[in-house]
Design an enzyme around this catalytic site. Structure first.
Site: not given
Ligand SMILES: *Cc1c(COP(=O)(O)O)cnc(C)c1O
Length: 380
Positions: A53, A106, A177, A202
């Site tokens: 962890r 998001y 982000d 992503k």
């Molecule tokens: C998918 C996404 C998230 C969240 O990510 P997860 O891995 O699904 O928790 C946050 N910000 C953006 C812009 C995203 O596309």
């Protein structure tokens, strides 16, 4: 021997940073180390790691790669993008804190702020990031400003440097982000943000087969220390295999993104000229309102675009229904092209236009994707 990444450009860092040839076997590919616990020597000193962890070799390699990709001082990997956001909020916000969120965010991240942190007395204010005055007003007494650009799903381009400066002037932490742009196309830490968030689910991992998130930091001060404490103690950490998959996927980020961006531009141009399409949102098109800013702030317009059918939700869902190659699925940044009717999954209070479809261009031949869209649109 792990290489230093100082002189390298990002595509090289994506392959080599955090990587080393195994000194015992000569293996070029990284090994997966699943051990949860790590031995001490006879003097009770740690030989390498301690407990999984807290850290393990695969996470160490992945975090080194993330740090180098984003050009920051440090990175922390988490089990998902939202786990990374939750850790940041737990680390830097106290009851009574105020966060300023953009109108296009998001939607899971906005729900996390409201539904999970609201009961802990974290207040959220929504401000249009294109309206400097409204954002400045919302920032009075605020602790954190959330920036997300290009925005999702209408691909608005937000001026990162201007908003980061506004946050700094108000004593708020500027967080960006950077999931949609990726570190290869945009560097928010170099534009004044203190923290960058990625959903590595992503583009970074890139194959729709591992969930992950990360925080990258401009410096290793108090904010980083607090986030690392939350990573260790709250424990929303990725497994060794998750880190290995993400690290492996990131090696091809540069090649994938180049093709996906070229495909997105060609499809955006084709859709913009199509009679059934009312609007195309893609910052690589000169008519996009954020095109000029995108050219200054980004190194490319990326692989995601969205478009609106003049006849609203029914027409959009009809096009989605008739597609046979492009997959109807949420998320973006994978090898498979995916299309999504955002209004359907965001629910009744969604601000997204009802006729909008978001397309994530994958790694298929652009002509095959165009043909699939053409047949789906010809019947609408
Ligand atoms: C998918 C996404 C998230 C969240 O990510 P997860 O891995 O699904 O928790 C946050 N910000 C953006 C812009 C995203 O596309």
């Amino acid at each position: 021997m792990t290489h230093s990444s100082a002189p390298w450009r990002p595509a090289t860092r994506a392959v080599h940073t955090g990587h080393s040839v195994d000194p015992l076997t000569g293996a070029v590919a990284e090994a997966i180390q699943p051990s949860t616990t790590f031995a001490r020597d006879a003097d009770y000193e740690l030989i390498g790691h301690d407990y999984a962890r807290t850290g393990n070799p695969n996470r160490e390699s992945w975090e080194a790669c993330l740090t180098a990709l984003e050009g920051g001082a440090a990175a922390l990997a988490f089990a998902s993008g939202l786990a990374a956001q939750a850790a940041l909020f737990q680390a830097v916000l106290k009851p009574g804190a105020v966060v300023v969120l953009p109108t296009d965010m998001y939607h899971g991240g906005r729900r996390l702020a409201r539904e999970v942190f609201g009961p802990w007395d974290v207040q959220t204010r929504i401000a249009d990031p294109l309206d400097r005055e409204a954002t400045a007003q919302a920032l009075v007494g605020a602790d954190l400003l959330w920036i997300e650009t290009p925005s999702n799903p209408t691909l608005k381009i937000i001026d990162i440097a201007a908003l980061a400066e506004l946050a700094r002037a108000n004593g708020a932490l500027a967080v960006c982000d950077n999931t949609l742009a990726t570190p290869l196309l945009q560097s928010p830490l170099h534009l004044g943000c203190a923290v960058v968030l990625h959903a590595s689910t992503k583009y970074l991992a890139g194959h729709s087969d591992v969930t992950g998130g990360a925080l990258m930091f401009a410096e290793t001060g108090e904010v980083f220390d607090r986030c690392r404490t939350v990573q260790h103690l709250a424990g929303a950490v990725p497994s060794a295999f998750d880190c290995w998959l993400a690290r492996r996927g990131a090696m091809s980020l540069s090649a994938r993104l180049a093709q996906q961006s070229a495909t997105a531009l060609s499809l955006a141009q084709w859709l913009a000229a199509h009679p059934e399409i009312a609007r195309v949102h893609y910052p690589g098109l000169p008519e996009h309102p954020g095109h000029g800013l995108a050219q200054r702030q980004m190194r490319g317009a990326g692989g995601v675009l969205s478009f609106e059918l003049a006849d609203g939700a029914e027409a959009a869902l009809g096009v989605a229904r008739r597609l046979s190659l492009i997959i109807r699925a949420t998320s973006f940044g994978g090898a498979h092209s995916t299309i999504e009717h955002r209004a359907s999954i965001e629910g009744p209070d969604s601000p997204t236009p009802k006729g909008l479809l978001r397309l994530s261009c994958g790694l298929e031949d652009a002509e095959d994707l165009r043909a699939d869209l053409a047949q789906a649109l010809s019947l609408s």
